[in-house]
Design a protein around this motif. Structure first.
Motif, PDB file in Angstrom:
ATOM      1  N   PRO A  45       1.106   1.616   8.813  1.00 21.52           N
ATOM      2  CA  PRO A  45      -0.283   1.850   9.194  1.00 21.52           C
ATOM      3  C   PRO A  45      -1.303   1.114   8.319  1.00 21.52           C
ATOM      4  O   PRO A  45      -2.494   1.246   8.537  1.00 21.52           O
ATOM      5  CB  PRO A  45      -0.421   3.364   9.013  1.00 21.52           C
ATOM      6  CG  PRO A  45       0.488   3.668   7.872  1.00 21.52           C
ATOM      7  CD  PRO A  45       1.663   2.724   8.053  1.00 21.52           C
ATOM      8  N   PHE A  46      -0.869   0.343   7.334  1.00 24.11           N
ATOM      9  CA  PHE A  46      -1.791  -0.248   6.375  1.00 24.11           C
ATOM     10  C   PHE A  46      -1.981  -1.745   6.602  1.00 24.11           C
ATOM     11  O   PHE A  46      -1.025  -2.515   6.564  1.00 24.11           O
ATOM     12  CB  PHE A  46      -1.306  -0.001   4.949  1.00 24.11           C
ATOM     13  CG  PHE A  46      -1.045   1.452   4.672  1.00 24.11           C
ATOM     14  CD1 PHE A  46      -2.064   2.388   4.768  1.00 24.11           C
ATOM     15  CD2 PHE A  46       0.217   1.896   4.341  1.00 24.11           C
ATOM     16  CE1 PHE A  46      -1.830   3.734   4.531  1.00 24.11           C
ATOM     17  CE2 PHE A  46       0.469   3.233   4.097  1.00 24.11           C
ATOM     18  CZ  PHE A  46      -0.569   4.159   4.192  1.00 24.11           C
ATOM     19  N   SER A  47      -3.214  -2.145   6.796  1.00 21.35           N
ATOM     20  CA  SER A  47      -3.524  -3.541   7.096  1.00 21.35           C
ATOM     21  C   SER A  47      -3.274  -4.483   5.923  1.00 21.35           C
ATOM     22  O   SER A  47      -3.098  -5.680   6.127  1.00 21.35           O
ATOM     23  CB  SER A  47      -4.987  -3.668   7.547  1.00 21.35           C
ATOM     24  OG  SER A  47      -5.866  -3.253   6.507  1.00 21.35           O
ATOM     25  N   ASP A  48      -3.234  -3.974   4.703  1.00 20.23           N
ATOM     26  CA  ASP A  48      -3.073  -4.841   3.532  1.00 20.23           C
ATOM     27  C   ASP A  48      -1.643  -4.878   2.993  1.00 20.23           C
ATOM     28  O   ASP A  48      -1.404  -5.359   1.887  1.00 20.23           O
ATOM     29  CB  ASP A  48      -4.043  -4.443   2.419  1.00 20.23           C
ATOM     30  CG  ASP A  48      -3.833  -3.016   1.924  1.00 20.23           C
ATOM     31  OD1 ASP A  48      -3.231  -2.201   2.653  1.00 20.23           O
ATOM     32  OD2 ASP A  48      -4.287  -2.712   0.807  1.00 20.23           O
ATOM     33  N   SER A  57       6.017  -8.391   2.666  1.00 20.30           N
ATOM     34  CA  SER A  57       5.827  -7.866   1.304  1.00 20.30           C
ATOM     35  C   SER A  57       7.096  -7.187   0.823  1.00 20.30           C
ATOM     36  O   SER A  57       7.794  -6.524   1.604  1.00 20.30           O
ATOM     37  CB  SER A  57       4.686  -6.850   1.289  1.00 20.30           C
ATOM     38  OG  SER A  57       4.650  -6.149   0.057  1.00 20.30           O
ATOM     39  N   TRP A  58       7.378  -7.300  -0.462  1.00 23.86           N
ATOM     40  CA  TRP A  58       8.552  -6.635  -1.042  1.00 23.86           C
ATOM     41  C   TRP A  58       8.447  -5.113  -0.897  1.00 23.86           C
ATOM     42  O   TRP A  58       9.444  -4.411  -0.884  1.00 23.86           O
ATOM     43  CB  TRP A  58       8.721  -7.022  -2.513  1.00 23.86           C
ATOM     44  CG  TRP A  58       7.572  -6.563  -3.375  1.00 23.86           C
ATOM     45  CD1 TRP A  58       6.431  -7.250  -3.665  1.00 23.86           C
ATOM     46  CD2 TRP A  58       7.445  -5.298  -4.034  1.00 23.86           C
ATOM     47  NE1 TRP A  58       5.599  -6.490  -4.458  1.00 23.86           N
ATOM     48  CE2 TRP A  58       6.206  -5.282  -4.710  1.00 23.86           C
ATOM     49  CE3 TRP A  58       8.261  -4.172  -4.122  1.00 23.86           C
ATOM     50  CZ2 TRP A  58       5.761  -4.209  -5.457  1.00 23.86           C
ATOM     51  CZ3 TRP A  58       7.809  -3.091  -4.870  1.00 23.86           C
ATOM     52  CH2 TRP A  58       6.572  -3.124  -5.532  1.00 23.86           C
ATOM     53  N   ALA A  59       7.240  -4.581  -0.767  1.00 24.76           N
ATOM     54  CA  ALA A  59       7.030  -3.138  -0.717  1.00 24.76           C
ATOM     55  C   ALA A  59       6.918  -2.594   0.702  1.00 24.76           C
ATOM     56  O   ALA A  59       6.814  -1.383   0.890  1.00 24.76           O
ATOM     57  CB  ALA A  59       5.764  -2.777  -1.491  1.00 24.76           C
ATOM     58  N   TYR A  60       6.961  -3.478   1.687  1.00 17.11           N
ATOM     59  CA  TYR A  60       6.700  -3.061   3.067  1.00 17.11           C
ATOM     60  C   TYR A  60       7.584  -1.898   3.525  1.00 17.11           C
ATOM     61  O   TYR A  60       7.089  -0.894   4.020  1.00 17.11           O
ATOM     62  CB  TYR A  60       6.869  -4.238   4.026  1.00 17.11           C
ATOM     63  CG  TYR A  60       6.654  -3.859   5.465  1.00 17.11           C
ATOM     64  CD1 TYR A  60       5.381  -3.813   6.000  1.00 17.11           C
ATOM     65  CD2 TYR A  60       7.725  -3.518   6.289  1.00 17.11           C
ATOM     66  CE1 TYR A  60       5.167  -3.448   7.315  1.00 17.11           C
ATOM     67  CE2 TYR A  60       7.528  -3.143   7.606  1.00 17.11           C
ATOM     68  CZ  TYR A  60       6.248  -3.115   8.111  1.00 17.11           C
ATOM     69  OH  TYR A  60       6.037  -2.738   9.403  1.00 17.11           O
ATOM     70  N   TYR A  88      -3.918   0.358   2.014  1.00 17.05           N
ATOM     71  CA  TYR A  88      -3.145   1.114   1.033  1.00 17.05           C
ATOM     72  C   TYR A  88      -3.615   0.819  -0.389  1.00 17.05           C
ATOM     73  O   TYR A  88      -3.551   1.670  -1.264  1.00 17.05           O
ATOM     74  CB  TYR A  88      -1.657   0.797   1.171  1.00 17.05           C
ATOM     75  CG  TYR A  88      -0.810   1.552   0.175  1.00 17.05           C
ATOM     76  CD1 TYR A  88      -0.725   2.932   0.230  1.00 17.05           C
ATOM     77  CD2 TYR A  88      -0.125   0.889  -0.832  1.00 17.05           C
ATOM     78  CE1 TYR A  88       0.035   3.636  -0.697  1.00 17.05           C
ATOM     79  CE2 TYR A  88       0.645   1.584  -1.748  1.00 17.05           C
ATOM     80  CZ  TYR A  88       0.715   2.953  -1.676  1.00 17.05           C
ATOM     81  OH  TYR A  88       1.467   3.639  -2.595  1.00 17.05           O
ATOM     82  N   GLN A  89      -4.076  -0.388  -0.636  1.00 14.92           N
ATOM     83  CA  GLN A  89      -4.587  -0.833  -1.938  1.00 14.92           C
ATOM     84  C   GLN A  89      -3.543  -0.677  -3.031  1.00 14.92           C
ATOM     85  O   GLN A  89      -3.778  -0.092  -4.082  1.00 14.92           O
ATOM     86  CB  GLN A  89      -5.878  -0.102  -2.281  1.00 14.92           C
ATOM     87  CG  GLN A  89      -6.981  -0.342  -1.268  1.00 14.92           C
ATOM     88  CD  GLN A  89      -8.290   0.347  -1.609  1.00 14.92           C
ATOM     89  OE1 GLN A  89      -8.510   0.754  -2.746  1.00 14.92           O
ATOM     90  NE2 GLN A  89      -9.170   0.451  -0.635  1.00 14.92           N
ATOM     91  N   GLY A  90      -2.365  -1.235  -2.777  1.00 11.73           N
ATOM     92  CA  GLY A  90      -1.247  -1.137  -3.703  1.00 11.73           C
ATOM     93  C   GLY A  90      -1.446  -1.857  -5.028  1.00 11.73           C
ATOM     94  O   GLY A  90      -0.740  -1.566  -5.989  1.00 11.73           O
ATOM     95  N   ASN A  91      -2.401  -2.759  -5.107  1.00 17.92           N
ATOM     96  CA  ASN A  91      -2.675  -3.451  -6.368  1.00 17.92           C
ATOM     97  C   ASN A  91      -3.651  -2.679  -7.248  1.00 17.92           C
ATOM     98  O   ASN A  91      -3.895  -3.052  -8.389  1.00 17.92           O
ATOM     99  CB  ASN A  91      -3.226  -4.853  -6.106  1.00 17.92           C
ATOM    100  CG  ASN A  91      -2.169  -5.759  -5.526  1.00 17.92           C
ATOM    101  OD1 ASN A  91      -0.990  -5.618  -5.823  1.00 17.92           O
ATOM    102  ND2 ASN A  91      -2.587  -6.689  -4.688  1.00 17.92           N
ATOM    103  N   LYS A  92      -4.205  -1.603  -6.721  1.00 19.12           N
ATOM    104  CA  LYS A  92      -5.155  -0.776  -7.462  1.00 19.12           C
ATOM    105  C   LYS A  92      -4.388   0.205  -8.354  1.00 19.12           C
ATOM    106  O   LYS A  92      -3.348   0.739  -7.956  1.00 19.12           O
ATOM    107  CB  LYS A  92      -6.023  -0.014  -6.451  1.00 19.12           C
ATOM    108  CG  LYS A  92      -7.050   0.877  -7.066  1.00 19.12           C
ATOM    109  CD  LYS A  92      -7.829   1.595  -5.971  1.00 19.12           C
ATOM    110  CE  LYS A  92      -8.563   2.746  -6.589  1.00 19.12           C
ATOM    111  NZ  LYS A  92      -8.951   3.743  -5.612  1.00 19.12           N
TER     112      LYS A  92
END
Length: 75
Positions: A11-14, A19-22, A42-46
């Protein structure tokens, strides 16, 4: 969380499919363990806050189908 990650919808556009985390992100979202932000990201880099991490752990531990061995690892 286990499951067929390929069948989980992301559900996350980013979080792109390459991505390795997909797989993990899509599966955890489908299981209701993680949420995104209101803008659909999701803003996984935050940097995650302690509150956000506590919420994720609490949701994961509340899952009825979580194996006892998995709960012991988290504990």
């Amino acid at each position: 969380s286990t499951g067929v990650a390929g069948a989980a919808s992301n559900p996350f556009s980013d979080v792109p499919q390459d991505s390795w985390a997909y797989d993990a992100v899509a599966t955890l979202a489908a299981d209701g363990v993680i949420d995104g932000f209101l803008d659909g990201t999701y803003q996984g880099n935050k940097t995650m806050t302690r509150y956000e991490m506590a919420q994720i752990v609490a949701r994961a531990m509340a899952k009825e189908d979580l194996q006892k061995a998995d709960k012991a690892i988290v504990d």
